[in-house]
Each structure stands twice: as C-alpha cells, then as structure tokens.
Enzyme design. Structure first.
Site, PDB file in Angstrom:
ATOM      1  N   CYS A  76      42.597  39.384  35.394  1.00  0.00           N
ATOM      2  CA  CYS A  76      41.435  39.367  34.488  1.00  0.00           C
ATOM      3  C   CYS A  76      41.410  40.615  33.614  1.00  0.00           C
ATOM      4  O   CYS A  76      41.076  40.539  32.422  1.00  0.00           O
ATOM      5  CB  CYS A  76      40.138  39.280  35.295  1.00  0.00           C
ATOM      6  SG  CYS A  76      40.057  37.841  36.362  1.00  0.00           S
ATOM      7  N   ARG A 121      39.820  29.997  35.378  1.00  0.00           N
ATOM      8  CA  ARG A 121      40.024  30.521  34.010  1.00  0.00           C
ATOM      9  C   ARG A 121      39.876  29.351  33.033  1.00  0.00           C
ATOM     10  O   ARG A 121      40.840  28.641  32.761  1.00  0.00           O
ATOM     11  CB  ARG A 121      41.412  31.140  33.878  1.00  0.00           C
ATOM     12  CG  ARG A 121      41.641  32.287  34.823  1.00  0.00           C
ATOM     13  CD  ARG A 121      42.989  32.942  34.653  1.00  0.00           C
ATOM     14  NE  ARG A 121      43.268  33.756  35.825  1.00  0.00           N
ATOM     15  CZ  ARG A 121      42.754  34.966  36.044  1.00  0.00           C
ATOM     16  NH1 ARG A 121      41.959  35.513  35.141  1.00  0.00           N
ATOM     17  NH2 ARG A 121      43.020  35.623  37.151  1.00  0.00           N
TER      18      ARG A 121
HETATM   19  C1  BEZ Z   1      43.056  38.494  39.147  1.00  0.00           C
HETATM   20  O1  BEZ Z   1      43.992  39.244  39.364  1.00  0.00           O
HETATM   21  O2  BEZ Z   1      42.436  38.521  38.096  1.00  0.00           O
HETATM   22  C2  BEZ Z   1      42.658  37.493  40.212  1.00  0.00           C
HETATM   23  C3  BEZ Z   1      43.658  36.956  40.986  1.00  0.00           C
HETATM   24  C4  BEZ Z   1      43.301  36.041  41.973  1.00  0.00           C
HETATM   25  C5  BEZ Z   1      41.966  35.683  42.150  1.00  0.00           C
HETATM   26  C6  BEZ Z   1      40.998  36.217  41.328  1.00  0.00           C
HETATM   27  C7  BEZ Z   1      41.347  37.111  40.352  1.00  0.00           C
END
Ligand code: BEZ
Length: 233
Positions: free
Chosen positions: A51, A133
């Site tokens: 993110c 997402r």
């Molecule tokens: C992230 O790195 O943004 C992420 C990865 C897995 C679950 C939630 C966020």
C-alpha cells in the site's frame, strides 16, 4: 435481506452515494464531484508495504490525474489519525526513485466499513477485516464505468489506471471503441456497420479514411495530439 457483503456496483449504473470524513475534510459523493471524473480506490491497510508503494506512485502521478479532470479518492477501513500519520510518514520514505511524496488527495476514513460494503470492497475470501485493492472509475455523470479488483498481495499498475481513464475519455469524445493494448495515437475501432449496404461500402472503400480488417472490424487513425486535445473534457 440481501447480505450486505454481496453488494457489488455494476458498470453503467450510478456509483453508490456516500458521506465520509477524509484527510481533506468531509466529502459528500457524488454531489461534491459533479462534472469531474472520480477514481475511488481502496487499499487494505495503512503502514503496510504494498500500500505504501501504491500511495507513493499515485501521489507522484496526482498532477497527471488532476490535468485529466479526475479527482482521486482513497479509502481504507482505518481511521483518520492512522491515515494522517501514514501520509506524513510516506513523505519521509524513499522507494524506486520516489521521495518527498506529499499525498494531498483525500483518503477516506471508513472504519465503519460503510463505504467499503457499498462498493464490494470487503471480500471475505481474501480478507474479513480489510478492503481488497479496488478501483472504481466514475464519470462526470456519476456512472460507474470500469471496476478493477486486485488481491491484497499484488500492487496495481498505475500507468494502466491512467490508460483506462484516458481510454474512457477517448471513447466518450470520439464515439469509438478501443482495441487490445490501445495507447493514445494507435488506431481506434469505428462503430460496426449497421446495414448490409454499409458493410459492402466499407469493404469496397479505398479512400484511406479507415481500414477494414473485415466488414465488422474497421479501424481509423486518431492522432495522439487529437486525443490529447480532448482529454479532461
Ligand atoms: C501490503 O503490503 O500492503 C499488504 C499486504 C498484505 C495484506 C495487506 C497489506
């Protein structure tokens, strides 16, 4: 009663209305955004690496989207304090040549999941507690025009998000369809022949205004400059 997690917006229908608090103050969608394109997108959680890389990329490209008459609206099921702290931290991080990224587009506090549920962003097979997402392209009339859903583990391609927005604006401005892998300046598809005579005429046409690969598949040129002259309109 329909399970509220089964609700999904649909293409060609009005995007669901909502009111929310954001890092730029309260928003009332769609009323606050009349006449603008909106990209509403969700991320699973603040202070997570994928993110963070996405927000840095979108933050870096924010002026490009503004020039396309498009308001970016982020969302996660985190609260405002978390959002503010994360966006302040992002400004300190360096990644992939990006640094000092000051994210000033609104990030929605959706700790209640009110908006996320209306937009099908909570997909329990992927996560019970975080939004997937998602990306919603909403046109100036408030209609949902394209939807993307990505899993938690895969960062989005923001050049593709920009290409989709430019593509939708091109479709609207020139009354054409766009072939696979279209980019501004490459050939576009003209609406299909609607009569037998029109199909015959197109196949016999040597004027060079269009190229017919078959009677139902004709393309023509629109230059990159012509596309760009209409963008943001
Ligand atoms: C992230 O790195 O943004 C992420 C990865 C897995 C679950 C939630 C966020």
């Amino acid at each position: 009663m329909e399970n509220e997690l089964n609700i999904m917006p649909r293409l060609g229908e009005p995007a669901p209305a909502f009111k929310a608090n954001t890092t730029q103050g309260p928003v009332n969608f769609p009323d606050d955004f009349q006449g603008k394109w909106v990209i509403l997108f969700s991320h699973p959680a603040d202070f997570t690496p994928v993110c963070t890389s996405e927000f840095m990329t979108f933050g870096k490209m924010a002026e490009d989207f503004k020039a396309l008459n498009c308001q970016l609206l982020g969302l996660s099921v985190d609260g405002l304090s978390s959002h503010i702290a994360w966006l302040r931290r992002i400004k300190e991080i360096e990644f992939n040549g990006m640094k000092n990224i000051d994210v000033r587009f609104p990030l929605i506090d959706d700790i209640s999941m009110n908006v996320a549920k209306k937009y099908g962003m909570i997909q329990p097979g992927e996560s019970q507690t975080a939004a997937v997402r998602a990306v919603f392209f909403i046109d100036p009339k408030g209609m949902t025009r394209t939807i993307l859903y990505y899993p938690l583990s895969l960062g989005r391609n923001f050049e593709e998000i920009k290409r989709i927005l430019i593509g939708l604006q091109t479709v609207d401005n020139f009354n054409v369809a766009l072939p696979a892998d279209w980019q501004p300046g490459s050939d576009v598809i003209v609406p299909a022949s609607r009569t037998m005579d029109e199909a015959d005429e197109r196949m016999a046409d040597n004027s060079g205004t269009m190229t017919c690969h078959d009677w139902f598949f004709c393309t023509k040129k629109i230059t990159k400059e012509e596309v760009e002259s209409k963008l943001g309109k």
